[in-house]
Design a protein around this motif. Structure first.
Motif, short mmCIF file in Angstrom:
data_model
loop_
_atom_site.label_atom_id
_atom_site.label_comp_id
_atom_site.label_asym_id
_atom_site.label_seq_id
_atom_site.Cartn_x
_atom_site.Cartn_y
_atom_site.Cartn_z
N LYS A 1 -4.11 4.43 -10.88
CA LYS A 1 -4.95 5.55 -11.32
C LYS A 1 -4.53 6.12 -12.41
O LYS A 1 -3.81 5.85 -13.32
CB LYS A 1 -5.23 6.20 -9.41
CG LYS A 1 -5.74 5.66 -8.65
CD LYS A 1 -5.20 6.57 -7.62
CE LYS A 1 -6.22 5.92 -6.41
NZ LYS A 1 -7.20 6.83 -5.17
N ASN A 2 -5.08 6.93 -12.73
CA ASN A 2 -4.95 8.02 -14.00
C ASN A 2 -4.52 9.22 -12.44
O ASN A 2 -4.39 9.25 -12.15
CB ASN A 2 -6.05 8.38 -14.67
CG ASN A 2 -6.85 9.22 -14.18
OD1 ASN A 2 -7.51 10.05 -13.51
ND2 ASN A 2 -7.98 8.62 -13.96
N LEU A 3 -3.69 10.20 -14.22
CA LEU A 3 -3.27 11.64 -13.33
C LEU A 3 -4.24 12.26 -13.01
O LEU A 3 -3.62 13.15 -12.08
CB LEU A 3 -2.42 12.06 -14.41
CG LEU A 3 -1.06 11.85 -15.36
CD1 LEU A 3 -0.90 12.22 -16.82
CD2 LEU A 3 0.18 11.72 -14.77
N GLU A 4 -5.16 12.50 -13.19
CA GLU A 4 -5.95 13.45 -12.40
C GLU A 4 -6.19 13.44 -11.15
O GLU A 4 -6.85 13.80 -9.96
CB GLU A 4 -7.58 13.33 -13.24
CG GLU A 4 -7.52 13.51 -14.56
CD GLU A 4 -6.92 15.58 -15.32
OE1 GLU A 4 -7.21 15.76 -14.70
OE2 GLU A 4 -7.35 15.21 -16.47
N ASN A 5 -6.28 11.58 -10.51
CA ASN A 5 -7.14 10.92 -9.08
C ASN A 5 -5.98 10.35 -8.36
O ASN A 5 -6.10 9.80 -7.35
CB ASN A 5 -8.39 10.30 -9.00
CG ASN A 5 -7.62 9.38 -10.12
OD1 ASN A 5 -7.00 9.12 -10.58
ND2 ASN A 5 -9.28 8.21 -10.12
N VAL A 6 -4.60 10.26 -9.14
CA VAL A 6 -3.80 9.91 -8.10
C VAL A 6 -3.00 10.34 -6.57
O VAL A 6 -2.52 9.75 -6.41
CB VAL A 6 -2.73 9.46 -9.20
CG1 VAL A 6 -1.51 10.71 -9.07
CG2 VAL A 6 -1.70 8.70 -8.18
N GLN A 7 -3.39 11.69 -6.58
CA GLN A 7 -2.28 12.87 -5.72
C GLN A 7 -2.95 12.43 -4.56
O GLN A 7 -4.49 11.86 -3.94
CB GLN A 7 -3.38 14.37 -5.96
CG GLN A 7 -2.39 15.08 -4.99
CD GLN A 7 -3.11 16.94 -5.72
OE1 GLN A 7 -3.78 16.75 -6.43
NE2 GLN A 7 -2.71 17.00 -4.50
N GLY A 8 -2.11 12.16 -3.25
CA GLY A 8 -2.25 11.74 -2.48
C GLY A 8 -2.22 10.40 -1.51
O GLY A 8 -2.05 10.11 -0.65
N ASP A 9 -1.98 9.68 -2.76
CA ASP A 9 -1.49 8.24 -2.79
C ASP A 9 0.12 8.34 -2.81
O ASP A 9 0.35 8.35 -3.67
CB ASP A 9 -2.42 6.96 -3.69
CG ASP A 9 -3.55 7.02 -3.76
OD1 ASP A 9 -3.71 6.35 -2.63
OD2 ASP A 9 -4.40 8.02 -4.27
N GLU A 10 0.45 7.11 -2.70
CA GLU A 10 1.88 6.55 -2.41
C GLU A 10 2.37 5.17 -2.63
O GLU A 10 2.19 4.01 -1.51
CB GLU A 10 2.94 7.68 -2.42
CG GLU A 10 3.19 7.00 -0.17
CD GLU A 10 3.78 7.81 0.58
OE1 GLU A 10 4.62 7.20 1.50
OE2 GLU A 10 4.65 9.14 0.10
N ARG A 11 2.71 4.35 -3.68
CA ARG A 11 3.29 3.77 -3.42
C ARG A 11 5.73 3.00 -3.16
O ARG A 11 5.10 3.81 -4.02
CB ARG A 11 2.71 2.10 -4.09
CG ARG A 11 1.98 2.51 -3.79
CD ARG A 11 0.95 1.54 -2.61
NE ARG A 11 -0.39 1.04 -2.94
CZ ARG A 11 -1.92 1.90 -2.13
NH1 ARG A 11 -0.74 3.30 -1.30
NH2 ARG A 11 -2.64 1.72 -1.99
N ASP A 12 5.45 2.23 -2.99
CA ASP A 12 6.70 1.66 -2.90
C ASP A 12 6.83 1.90 -4.81
O ASP A 12 8.72 2.60 -4.72
CB ASP A 12 7.13 0.89 -2.23
CG ASP A 12 7.42 0.25 -1.12
OD1 ASP A 12 7.39 1.37 -0.06
OD2 ASP A 12 6.63 -0.71 -0.64
N VAL A 13 6.53 1.27 -5.40
CA VAL A 13 7.18 1.33 -7.07
C VAL A 13 5.85 1.83 -7.67
O VAL A 13 4.34 1.46 -7.36
CB VAL A 13 7.02 -0.51 -7.19
CG1 VAL A 13 7.38 -0.67 -8.88
CG2 VAL A 13 8.43 -1.43 -6.81
N ILE A 14 6.17 2.36 -8.70
CA ILE A 14 5.17 3.42 -8.69
C ILE A 14 5.32 3.18 -11.39
O ILE A 14 6.45 2.85 -11.41
CB ILE A 14 5.23 4.98 -8.79
CG1 ILE A 14 4.44 4.98 -7.96
CG2 ILE A 14 4.15 5.62 -10.16
CD1 ILE A 14 2.87 4.29 -7.46
#
Length: 544
Positions: free
Chosen positions: A100-113
């Protein structure tokens, strides 16, 4: 928003420099960075330990996002063994690899980014100060959101380095924050120490804290004051002499940090829960006790330090068991070298479980696999699948149709749930002895005789992945009951706080769009039932 200090001084944020170029005039991409990101993902997914850490990629532009997605598609086609990690049904904990990009990544999380900055020197070696969304008002918030998507590690893959960002050519705060972040990812604590030199909070905040600090230093302990780089800091931290990269003990005093907390719950419960889950061993000193009997209090601190040393040695021995212990925990050690893997989602849950006999979500268990994909569609299997559906609903109900389908697929050894699998389960569910009730955008199956309007339980996640549900798999009635539990302890609470606290109760550290929507549906039902009222932005409990 507060970020909490870690007891381990190793880095979980790192920078990998790439010799690339930003194609400013044409594609607006950085191919070298994209290749490096894809190579890193493949390397991790093929590693039996690292593959258990879920991965997300955040790019600083849409063009770079598209390029990486295309390269990943090609890589998956030539490496089919990693395809499972790109499918929600087969990925660890249902968290597939995303880009994803900075504009649409809100709400997602992962162990490693992993970050692909994309921007940097062009063919002529010049760096433009145009960094897309970071140059706009509020750009710093987009960067902040992206950084907080990671649970365990951030890997920055970048052609651009901090020294190449000329802040005299831009006034955008987002760009300044990017420069500071790249500097931190590159040089680590050296970058933070330079900031702390001009920070007045880097020293003890009160004569009381200074006396404690001096007394411990006189006894030969290395003590750091005001540990942390955000709004919240540990008053005093004792360095482990056997491992200078970590702290043995955090000491909290009833000083400025304590009194800044708005409520007693913030001071004495939530904060401590989060810090302990991050791996801190904590000890509290009250100023009145110190003034009255300093020698006794100092002895108590030294006893706590010795206990922390024993705990540290036991933890180290446990980590030495290697792969067998790691596999049983389902979570490999953090790449930062931390001895405690942070599972902040459970911070509130763990303390509540210790205090009260609360229900844990118990997934249906079967001692053997019931079939395979080859016989799953046979008519002869209808009765077995049907009876299993009814057993799952009886044990887990209310349970979402989606989660039920996942349970059935597991028992028949099916890794990927496609349209035919779903249709097969849905057809048999129609014959099952249970009630189907649509709630929001999901279908839930309730055991016969269990009425949603009378249901007053809620079930918290356990320690296994199978015991953790997505927000969409939790019926709104159950969320309402959990929200009421939170509310009874507060009497009244701001609506947003009730949503975030209820989300934590069900194991969600952050409330992204989907989680917030589901929790709000439960809160609205709570109000509709008459258990609470909404008034001037507050939710007020109507039940004793």
């Amino acid at each position: 928003m507060f970020t909490f200090p870690s007891p381990v001084q190793h880095m979980a944020v790192s920078l990998r420099r790439v010799d690339g170029q930003y194609d400013f005039g044409k594609s607006r991409t950085n191919r070298a960075e994209a290749d490096a990101v894809v190579a890193e993902i493949l390397s991790r997914l093929k590693d039996p330990v690292l593959s258990q850490l879920t991965i997300g990629v955040v790019t600083f532009s849409m063009s770079q996002q598209t390029l990486i997605e295309d390269l990943l598609d090609n890589a998956v086609r030539t490496n089919p063994e990693v395809e499972q990690f790109f499918n929600r049904e087969t990925a660890p904990r249902g968290e597939r690899v995303f880009v994803k990009n900075l504009e649409n990544v809100q709400g997602d999380e992962r162990d490693v980014i992993m970050f692909s900055v994309c921007y940097g020197p062009n063919v002529q070696g010049k760096v433009s100060m145009n960094f897309g969304p970071l140059n706009r008002d509020g750009g710093e918030r987009r960067l902040n959101v992206a950084i907080t998507r990671a649970r365990e590690e951030i890997l920055v893959i970048s052609t651009l380095v901090a020294d190449q960002i000329d802040l005299s050519r831009t006034r955008a705060r987002g760009v300044a924050d990017l420069r500071a972040f790249l500097d931190y990812a590159d040089r680590g604590y050296a970058a933070l120490r330079e900031q702390r030199l001009s920070d007045p909070l880097a020293e003890c905040e009160s004569p009381f804290e200074q006396q404690v600090c001096n007394a411990l230093r006189d006894r030969g302990y290395e003590v750091h004051a005001q540990v942390g780089c955000s709004g919240y800091r540990i008053d005093l931290a004792v360095v482990d002499p056997d491992s200078p990269g970590r702290y043995l003990l955090g000491i909290e005093c009833d000083g400025a940090n304590y009194h800044r907390a708005k409520t007693a719950r913030d001071r004495d419960r939530l904060r401590e829960n989060i810090l302990r889950d991050l791996g801190w061993q904590l000890h509290r000193i009250w100023s009145t006790d110190w003034w009255e009997k300093p020698a006794e209090e100092l002895a108590r601190i030294e006893a706590a330090i010795e206990d922390a040393k024993k705990y540290s040695k036991n933890s180290s021995r446990a980590m030495d068991h290697g792969p067998a212990l790691i596999a049983s925990a389902s979570i490999p050690p953090s790449p930062s070298g931390a001895e405690h893997t942070s599972q902040c989602r459970a911070s509130v849950r763990q303390s509540l479980l210790a205090e009260q006999n609360l229900l844990i979500y118990s997934p249906y268990q079967c001692s053997r696999q019931l079939g395979n994909i080859d016989n799953f569609y046979d008519f002869a299997e209808d009765s077995t699948i049907l009876s299993t559906i009814e057993a799952i609903v009886k044990h887990e109900g209310p349970v979402s149709l989606s989660l039920l389908t996942q349970r059935i697929a597991e028992l028949w050894g099916i890794g990927r749930i496609g349209v035919r699998i779903r249709e097969r389960v849905e057809q048999l569910v129609e014959q099952a002895k249970c009630d189907q009730i649509k709630s929001e955008n999901a279908v839930f199956l309730w055991p016969k005789g269990m009425k949603p309007q009378d249901f007053r339980d809620f079930r918290m996640p356990g320690d296994t992945d199978r015991s953790r549900r997505d927000a969409t798999d939790i019926p709104r009635e159950e969320i309402a009951n959990g929200a009421l539990y939170i509310l009874k302890g507060q009497i009244s609470i701001p609506a947003d706080d009730l949503v975030s606290e209820t989300a934590r109760l069900f194991g969600f550290l952050r409330t992204g769009t989907t989680v917030a929507r589901c929790i709000n549906a439960g809160v609205n039902l709570l109000i509709k039932r008459g258990d609470a009222v909404r008034q001037n932005g507050m939710i007020i409990c109507q039940k004793s």
